[in-house]
Design a protein around this motif. Structure first.
Motif, PDB file in Angstrom:
ATOM      1  N   ASP A  12      -9.555  -6.322   5.865  1.00  0.00           N
ATOM      2  CA  ASP A  12      -8.818  -6.853   4.726  1.00  0.00           C
ATOM      3  C   ASP A  12      -7.488  -7.365   5.236  1.00  0.00           C
ATOM      4  O   ASP A  12      -6.733  -6.645   5.875  1.00  0.00           O
ATOM      5  CB  ASP A  12      -8.600  -5.740   3.699  1.00  0.00           C
ATOM      6  CG  ASP A  12      -8.257  -6.325   2.360  1.00  0.00           C
ATOM      7  OD1 ASP A  12      -7.815  -7.487   2.330  1.00  0.00           O
ATOM      8  OD2 ASP A  12      -8.442  -5.625   1.364  1.00  0.00           O
ATOM      9  N   TRP A  62      -5.173  -8.440   3.368  1.00  0.00           N
ATOM     10  CA  TRP A  62      -4.149  -8.317   2.347  1.00  0.00           C
ATOM     11  C   TRP A  62      -3.326  -7.080   2.608  1.00  0.00           C
ATOM     12  O   TRP A  62      -3.845  -6.021   2.908  1.00  0.00           O
ATOM     13  CB  TRP A  62      -4.782  -8.252   0.970  1.00  0.00           C
ATOM     14  CG  TRP A  62      -5.412  -9.531   0.595  1.00  0.00           C
ATOM     15  CD1 TRP A  62      -6.552 -10.060   1.092  1.00  0.00           C
ATOM     16  CD2 TRP A  62      -4.931 -10.465  -0.342  1.00  0.00           C
ATOM     17  NE1 TRP A  62      -6.810 -11.257   0.535  1.00  0.00           N
ATOM     18  CE2 TRP A  62      -5.834 -11.547  -0.365  1.00  0.00           C
ATOM     19  CE3 TRP A  62      -3.811 -10.516  -1.187  1.00  0.00           C
ATOM     20  CZ2 TRP A  62      -5.650 -12.645  -1.180  1.00  0.00           C
ATOM     21  CZ3 TRP A  62      -3.649 -11.604  -1.998  1.00  0.00           C
ATOM     22  CH2 TRP A  62      -4.559 -12.670  -1.989  1.00  0.00           C
ATOM     23  N   SER A  77      -3.834  -3.214   1.742  1.00  0.00           N
ATOM     24  CA  SER A  77      -3.962  -3.167   0.287  1.00  0.00           C
ATOM     25  C   SER A  77      -5.168  -2.363  -0.158  1.00  0.00           C
ATOM     26  O   SER A  77      -5.291  -2.012  -1.316  1.00  0.00           O
ATOM     27  CB  SER A  77      -4.087  -4.574  -0.264  1.00  0.00           C
ATOM     28  OG  SER A  77      -5.337  -5.092   0.092  1.00  0.00           O
ATOM     29  N   ASN A  78      -6.050  -2.086   0.775  1.00  0.00           N
ATOM     30  CA  ASN A  78      -7.230  -1.349   0.341  1.00  0.00           C
ATOM     31  C   ASN A  78      -6.954   0.130   0.175  1.00  0.00           C
ATOM     32  O   ASN A  78      -7.788   0.868  -0.322  1.00  0.00           O
ATOM     33  CB  ASN A  78      -8.381  -1.577   1.313  1.00  0.00           C
ATOM     34  CG  ASN A  78      -7.986  -1.252   2.734  1.00  0.00           C
ATOM     35  OD1 ASN A  78      -6.964  -0.607   2.965  1.00  0.00           O
ATOM     36  ND2 ASN A  78      -8.779  -1.705   3.679  1.00  0.00           N
ATOM     37  N   ILE A  79      -5.810   0.521   0.608  1.00  0.00           N
ATOM     38  CA  ILE A  79      -5.480   1.933   0.442  1.00  0.00           C
ATOM     39  C   ILE A  79      -4.933   2.142  -0.953  1.00  0.00           C
ATOM     40  O   ILE A  79      -4.020   1.446  -1.381  1.00  0.00           O
ATOM     41  CB  ILE A  79      -4.473   2.377   1.509  1.00  0.00           C
ATOM     42  CG1 ILE A  79      -5.200   2.415   2.852  1.00  0.00           C
ATOM     43  CG2 ILE A  79      -3.894   3.729   1.172  1.00  0.00           C
ATOM     44  CD1 ILE A  79      -4.318   2.647   3.998  1.00  0.00           C
ATOM     45  N   PRO A  84     -13.754   1.701   0.777  1.00  0.00           N
ATOM     46  CA  PRO A  84     -12.993   0.465   0.635  1.00  0.00           C
ATOM     47  C   PRO A  84     -13.290  -0.457   1.812  1.00  0.00           C
ATOM     48  O   PRO A  84     -13.565   0.020   2.910  1.00  0.00           O
ATOM     49  CB  PRO A  84     -11.550   0.922   0.642  1.00  0.00           C
ATOM     50  CG  PRO A  84     -11.575   2.192   1.386  1.00  0.00           C
ATOM     51  CD  PRO A  84     -12.913   2.810   1.126  1.00  0.00           C
ATOM     52  N   PRO A  85     -13.274  -1.722   1.582  1.00  0.00           N
ATOM     53  CA  PRO A  85     -13.532  -2.638   2.689  1.00  0.00           C
ATOM     54  C   PRO A  85     -12.438  -2.513   3.729  1.00  0.00           C
ATOM     55  O   PRO A  85     -11.253  -2.443   3.406  1.00  0.00           O
ATOM     56  CB  PRO A  85     -13.521  -4.004   2.032  1.00  0.00           C
ATOM     57  CG  PRO A  85     -12.744  -3.824   0.789  1.00  0.00           C
ATOM     58  CD  PRO A  85     -12.968  -2.430   0.348  1.00  0.00           C
TER      59      PRO A  85
END
Lengths: 432, 967
Positions: free
Chosen positions: B415, B417, B125-127, B411-412
């Motif tokens: 993750d 998510w 999801s960080n993308i 971005p982290p």
């Protein structure tokens, strides 16, 4: 820092019955570490009896004088004559150590805790002064005679309560709203922000609105009896005649009404309110202690909007400084002021805590605003849905920390205190 | 005008900002595939973008897939291997770019049908979501250089906002940044990725790191414990409710009464019972390792469903509920912890447990089971003894690259998510096998296509070759062409028909022309392997010739002749420019065409003139205004003259008895020349009088009979005079009518009045108005004493207008209540009378005055009745005589002759009258109906005005008269 590996068997194994005290500006929580809620929550506001009482009992003994002088806990809510209500904390840090020490002693006595056998963990805001730290440790070791003590930053504790080592903690307390970046369980001091636009400020806003509507804010204790009236009808009640009740006490009781109003009525609109956008809030009925009840609609939104735009809701005769920031702005400010490398982590781990954050829709609004302001970052807000978790976030974090087996090496023992001295601990070593 | 500009500005800013972010993310996520053969792929990638040889980095070559999608075992997934065809790759990337990668659960539900045809991916999801529109920085730079906002802004016509200036500033900044990038590129220092961030020396995990790890684990524990406590509290509360609802029998487990053993054994028994109690309460210490063992053994598992679904990591209710390792139980239903298992017979109410606290693995559906098996289990951190050897992995250090700008953050990485990414199932893949299945062998393409002869379309003539403009073909056009050619098997006409752009609005730019020949030409260009000699068909020869000629011409001229393929990037640069040029060409051509074509004689538009003349007939507001003004002027004149006359009176008035009405007291004086207003009145009235005159002496006799009492009527009440007079006039008018009609009916047989005759009479009226008026006046006079034809001079000289006016005055009343003029008149005049009386004698009270007036009126009425009785011999009672109800059938002409109200006359007659009036007034002939109507209106107004005048006069007269006797 120690570099030796912790022994594997310590995990969750040793229970040392740590006492955790979180002194907030409106409530003080006391309890044992390892529990998920504090055992005792007492109001930080305490009553101070007038001096003549003290003089009368002066000859008996020193301790009774002290106990009688300060009224802590439920007795602080009694309309005693000539009792001034103290607010021992200003700007989130302890200003009146006498009162605070009384509160601590009172609550520890309530717990029947023998402080000589329990290590004590205290929370402090990250803008706490050296002197205050020293004083806190002094009370702990000298007066309470605890075997070990530790000061933990409340932001760190709140982050721990949410299970995060890296977090941006938005703590909306009663006196102070603060935004503190926590990285690896350590506070970044430079980008941290705080403002006075928190719970008490919201209370004042509510009071402003209520007074402008001409509503009688007679506190509950002053009402002898009242009759049930229809909504909107003028209240029918008789006042109780109480001698020598101080203004500060009445103010405290009025603020209780305002807090109730805040808890039950206030709501944050999901988008900023502008002259064009006046959010829709369903009318809700609120009954005041006098028996008067009326509906509130738009006021529910506009009052809480002041938390986000304090400059647009000034009080009469007061000017809002240019530096006044709303909650969302503070969060954005803090993220922008942080190092580039940690920004994404901060934005991704925004922890909202504090009793003031329980205003309906506050966390959604913060999330929305920050997302809008920081389009490049993935914003995720972690706000506990449980009311107790939010109110006592810092205490729960302290409880988590205190119950960790690997934490026990970090205690400052009484021996260390005696050997190294407070100045050394505070300035050089642990609690810098 | 500024709005669209602002919009575009906003678009530019947002796209540019977005682009910046994208550039960064591209740099952050080098999209070479990761996996087992990552090294090989990396080598491939590095070969492709060999920067050491100073080759510039081409972003378009970068694989654009967000990341290698990770398959989820239970869902339909596609695992496109890296070696798949480039076409497939392109398809995937495009569809990913089109679809939003994040799909909420609800939208998943609603799109279930479409979901069947879609592929599911899980993407970290960080993308960030890919943007729909991407522009390279170079292109941005190009546009900003060609059309910099900073130059556009000064020449802006309308208001500029600060944003515009900010935008211009931003453009400048971007230009600088681009220049710097170019500079770095030239120096060989600019790569596709940022330089690696400085790596800290490897450090071991410190104590604090362990604390943090443990904290994370412990806080999860806290959270789950709280959840479990709440659920248990609820469970217990419901159990209490049940107990009170269903009683002890249903809810409680029967137990044996405790038998106390002798003292010495009591100790052990106690511990046993304690054990029982202990099972209900989970002790704080947990041994998770054993828990995992249990879950692996699939014996009894307690699953918090909410936790299970919400976050995979927090499966820890398992640990809390189980205090100690239990042997694999036989009963899978048996659950550990709490009192619940101790009452198997208790009726389980559906509402009794809002939380599903327990679940059996055996009862899970396979999907949940599979998920459950794969769920990670929370274990305490750092359980490894060799914790010292564990190098510290900083979550912040995970991104290997430093951020490009301080505006952006990495971005982290860690993750858990995942976003669900949906993709269209390959729609263009499916039809192919389908088609091959359904196709019969007759049309089987594979065999047929080999033998398909490619027939050339008809080429244009070679003489046009020099003026040729190249057609432009976008990539999309090319692919469409290839598809169509395949689909329609080289039928160029059909292909060209399909290739035509959709909306041209009648204009097709040269560069967009898609004739069959041009389609063929482009296709030929796209297939270099095809040789012209393979062409068949009637035009094969010509086509070959044309091609050869074209090649020759192309070689000679610098201009481009052959079709031009345009890549996506250069659309804006080249294509549009050419398009404009060709549009200008087209415009120029059409202009030339227009110039050369013979211009037809411009026919002056007749119709409009006609309409002009028509318009003239209808009086314009201005005309009407003028007419009104004239009218008013005349009216004012007439009025002024009328006013003048009473003024002249005193000088000329002989000493006459005061009981004679003032307006008849100018003996020997000629009436003033008839003025317009008076004339009109006179005219309308004169008609009646002319008719009366025509009806012979009979009526005069009658009138005489009616009036013979007149002198005697002059009693002491002078103020009654005017009133009297009016009444008389009215009566006379009535009688005249009656007589006229009667007589007419009598004489109808002998002398039927012809229209012409009446007309003549009417025309006569103009000249003989005076005569007629005189006659009428005579009729009004007490004719009894005066011999016929022997008119007293003073009577004959009664101004006709006045006579007419007097007659006219009563008309509205008559019109309103034709039957009862008597009833109407007294009431109306009673008030006037009262007023007069009061004026004269201010001492008189209102009641007295009213009384007096009543007496007078009564007296008058009595007199009137007397007169009527005397006249009764000849005339029928008045009630039967109504102007609108003539006996017999009088012709319209006759009615016009009578004094019927105006509005009852036939329109023709009215026209006639109006015409006559107009002639009199020497107005322009041929009046329009509108004008006539206006005239009518005016006439009515005049009548009313004159009526008022009359009344005023009457009042003044009355006053004069009233003053007489009082003196």
């Amino acid at each position: 820092m120690t570099t030796t590996a912790p022994a594997p068997q310590v995990y969750g194994g040793d229970e040392v019955a740590t006492l955790v005290i979180d002194t907030g500006s409106s409530y003080t929580r006391v309890g044992y570490a390892g529990e998920d809620t504090p055992k005792l929550v007492v109001s930080t506001e305490c009553g101070l009896m007038a001096d003549e009482d003290v003089e009368m009992e002066d000859d008996t003994s020193n301790t009774t004088k002290k106990l009688n002088k300060y009224k802590v806990g439920d007795s602080a809510n009694l309309p005693l004559p000539n009792m001034e209500v103290l607010h021992p904390l200003t700007d989130g840090i302890v200003a009146d150590w006498d009162a605070v020490q009384n509160i601590w002693e009172y609550s520890l006595a309530r717990l029947n805790a023998d402080t000589k056998t329990h290590p004590l963990m205290l929370t402090e805001p990250c803008w706490n002064t050296q002197a205050n730290k020293l004083k806190a440790l002094e009370i702990a070791f000298e007066s309470l005679e605890v075997p070990a003590s530790y000061l933990v930053k409340d932001a760190v504790a709140s982050a721990f309560a949410a299970g995060k080592g890296n977090a941006l903690v938005l703590d909306v307390g009663s006196e102070v709203a603060s935004v503190t970046p926590v990285i690896d369980g350590l506070v970044l001091y430079k980008p941290a922000r705080r403002s006075q636009y928190a719970g008490d400020y919201l209370d004042r806003q509510i009071k402003k609105v209520l007074v402008s509507r001409g509503i009688d804010l007679t506190p509950r204790f002053e009402i002898k009896n009242k009759k049930a009236v229809e909504m909107g009808e003028p209240p029918v009640f008789t006042k109780r005649e109480l001698p020598n009740v101080t203004h500060s006490f009445t103010d405290l009781q009025v603020s209780r009404i305002l807090s109730e109003f805040k808890d039950s009525m206030c709501q944050v609109n999901d988008v900023p309110l502008t002259p064009e956008i006046s959010g829709e809030a369903a009318d809700r009925v609120f009954e005041f202690p006098t028996g008067y009840s009326t509906t509130f609609g738009a006021d529910r939104l506009s009052t809480s909007e002041s938390l986000f735009k304090p400059s647009e809701y000034p009080f009469d005769g007061e000017t809002v400084p240019d530096t006044a920031r709303g909650l969302s702005e503070m969060v954005v400010d803090t993220i922008n002021a942080s190092n580039v490398d940690v920004r994404a982590h901060l934005a991704n781990n925004i922890v909202i805590t504090g009793g003031g954050s329980l205003v309906q829709g506050l966390s959604d609004r913060v999330s929305k605003d920050v997302t809008q302001a920081l389009s490049g970052l993935k914003v995720r807000v972690a706000a506990a849905s449980n009311q107790e978790e939010r109110r006592h976030g810092a205490w729960i974090g302290g409880s988590v920390l205190g119950s960790l087996g690997s934490f026990h090496q970090l205690w400052v023992s009484k021996q260390e205190w005696q050997e190294k001295g407070g100045d050394y601990l505070v300035e050089k070593k642990r609690f810098k | 005008m500024m709005d669209p500009r602002q919009e575009t500005c906003g678009d530019i800013v947002s796209t540019r900002k977005r682009r910046l972010e994208e550039l960064y993310y591209v740099s952050l996520h080098p999209r070479y595939p990761q996996g087992l053969d990552a090294k090989q792929k990396l080598k491939q990638f590095q070969d492709q973008f060999d920067l050491t040889q100073n080759r510039l980095f081409d972003e378009n070559k970068l694989p654009k897939a967000v990341e290698e999608p990770k398959p989820v075992p239970t869902l339909q997934t596609s695992t496109p291997d890296a070696g798949s065809s480039p076409e497939l790759k392109r398809r995937r990337t495009s569809s990913i770019a089109q679809l939003s990668p994040t799909f909420s659960r609800t939208s998943l539900k609603t799109n279930e049908q479409q979901l069947q045809e879609m592929l599911l991916f899980l993407v970290p999801s960080n993308i960030p979501e890919p943007t729909t529109e991407t522009k390279s920085l170079a292109e941005l730079y190009y546009t900003t250089q060609t059309l910099p906002l900073s130059k556009l802004i000064p020449s802006a016509h309308k208001t500029l906002t600060t944003d515009s200036y900010h935008l211009a500033l931003l453009e400048g900044k971007l230009a600088v940044a681009h220049a710097r990038i170019e500079e770095l590129k030239r120096a060989g220092k600019w790569g596709p990725r940022q330089p690696k961030r400085f790596q800290d020396p490897i450090r071991r995990k410190t104590h604090w790191d362990h604390v943090l790890d443990e904290m994370e684990w412990m806080s999860t524990d806290f959270r789950e414990e709280r959840k479990f406590k709440q659920a248990m509290a609820c469970e217990i509360a419901f159990s209490v409710l049940e107990y009170h609802k269903y009683g002890k029998e249903a809810c409680c487990v029967k137990t044996k009464p405790i038998k106390f053993l002798p003292e010495e054994i009591n100790e052990s028994e106690d511990t046993e019972s304690k054990m029982d109690i202990d099972t209900s309460m989970p002790p704080p210490s947990i041994n998770p390792v054993e828990v995992t063992n249990i879950s692996a053994a699939d014996s009894v598992t307690v699953v918090d469903y909410d936790t299970l679904l919400s976050q995979p990591r927090t499966l820890s209710s398992t640990e809390e509920s189980e205090d100690k390792p239990e042997e694999p139980s036989t009963d899978s239903e048996e659950v550990v912890g709490g009192e619940v298992p101790k009452r198997p017979a208790a009726p389980k109410l559906p509402e009794s447990s809002p939380f599903k606290l327990y679940a059996s693995v055996d009862k899970l559906d396979p999907l949940s089971k599979a998920l459950f098996d794969n769920l990670p289990v929370t274990t305490p951190p750092g359980s490894a003894v060799n914790a010292l050897q564990v190098p510290y992995s900083d979550p912040l250090d995970n991104s290997k690259l430093a951020p490009v700008t301080h505006l952006l953050a990495a971005p982290p990485e860690q993750d858990d998510w995942w976003s669900v990414c949906l993709e269209d199932s390959p729609a263009d893949e499916d039809p192919l096998p389908l088609r091959s299945n359904t196709r019969s062998t007759l049309f089987n393409s594979e065999t047929m296509r080999r033998h398909v002869v490619i027939k050339a379309p008809q080429p244009p003539q070679t003489k046009y070759l020099d003026f040729r403009t190249p057609t432009m073909w976008l990539l999309a056009d090319d692919s469409q062409l290839l598809r169509l050619v395949k689909e329609y098997s080289y039928n160029w006409d059909i292909v060209s028909a399909h290739m035509l752009p959709q909306k041209t609005y009648g204009f097709t730019a040269n560069i967009e022309r898609r004739t069959s020949w041009q389609c063929f030409e482009r296709w030929f260009q796209l297939n270099p392997t095809f040789s012209l000699t393979d062409l068949r068909g009637p035009y094969a020869q010509a086509a070959q010739q044309w091609m050869a000629a074209a090649a020759k011409a192309q070689a000679q001229s610098k201009r481009r002749i052959s079709p031009l393929g345009v890549s996506n990037e250069s659309i804006q640069r080249g294509h549009r420019k050419l398009r404009w040029a060709s549009m200008f060409d087209g415009i120029r051509k059409s202009m030339r065409k227009r110039e050369t074509t013979p211009r037809p004689n411009p026919q002056p538009p007749r119709k409009s003139q006609l309409s002009e003349s028509n318009k003239k007939d209808i009086a314009s507001p201005l005309d009407l205004c003028k007419m009104k003004f004239e009218q008013d002027k005349n009216l004012a004149k007439a009025y002024a003259q009328q006013r003048m006359m009473p003024g002249q009176m005193p000088g000329q008035m002989p000493p006459v008895p005061s009981n004679i009405p003032a307006n008849r007291q100018f003996p020997g004086q000629r009436p003033p020349p008839p003025q317009t207003a008076a004339q009109i009145q006179a005219h309308t009235q004169a008609q009646a009088r002319a008719a009366a005159a025509a009806s012979g002496h009979m009526q005069q006799r009658m009138a005489g009979v009616g009036m013979n009492r007149m002198p005697g009527q002059m009693n002491d009440q002078h103020q009654m005079m005017q009133f009297d007079r009016q009444r008389q006039l009215m009566e006379q008018q009535k009688m005249l009518q009656q007589q006229q009609q009667q007589q007419f009916m009598r004489t109808q047989g002998q002398v039927p009045p012809q229209p012409g005759q009446v007309q003549g009479q009417v025309n006569q009226n103009v000249q003989g108005a005076q005569v007629a008026a005189g006659q009428a006046g005579m009729a009004q006079r007490p004719a009894g004493q005066i011999p016929q034809g022997q008119m007293p001079a003073q009577q004959g000289q009664v101004p006709p207008g006045q006579a007419g006016n007097q007659a006219q005055m009563m008309r509205p009343n008559m019109r309103m209540r034709p039957g009862g003029p008597q009833a109407a008149a007294p009431n109306e005049h009673l008030n006037a009378l009262i007023r007069q009386l009061q004026n004269q004698n201010p001492a008189l009270s209102l009641e007295a005055a009213t009384k007096l007036a009543h007496v007078q009126v009564q007296r008058f009425v009595q007199k009137q009745q007397r007169v009527a009785r005397q006249a009764q011999g000849q005339t029928p009672p008045q009630g039967q005589m109504r102007p609108g109800q003539p006996q017999g059938q009088p012709s319209p002409q006759m009615r016009s002759g009578s004094s019927t109200p105006m509005n009852m006359q036939s329109p023709q007659l009215m026209n006639v009258q109006l015409q006559q009036q107009q002639q009199q007034r020497s107005a322009s002939p041929g009046q329009s109906p509108a004008q006539q109507h206006a005239m009518l209106m005016r006439m009515n107004q005049q009548q009313q005005q004159q009526q008022q005048q009359q009344q005023n006069q009457g009042q003044t007269q009355g006053q004069n008269q009233g003053q007489g006797p009082s003196e």
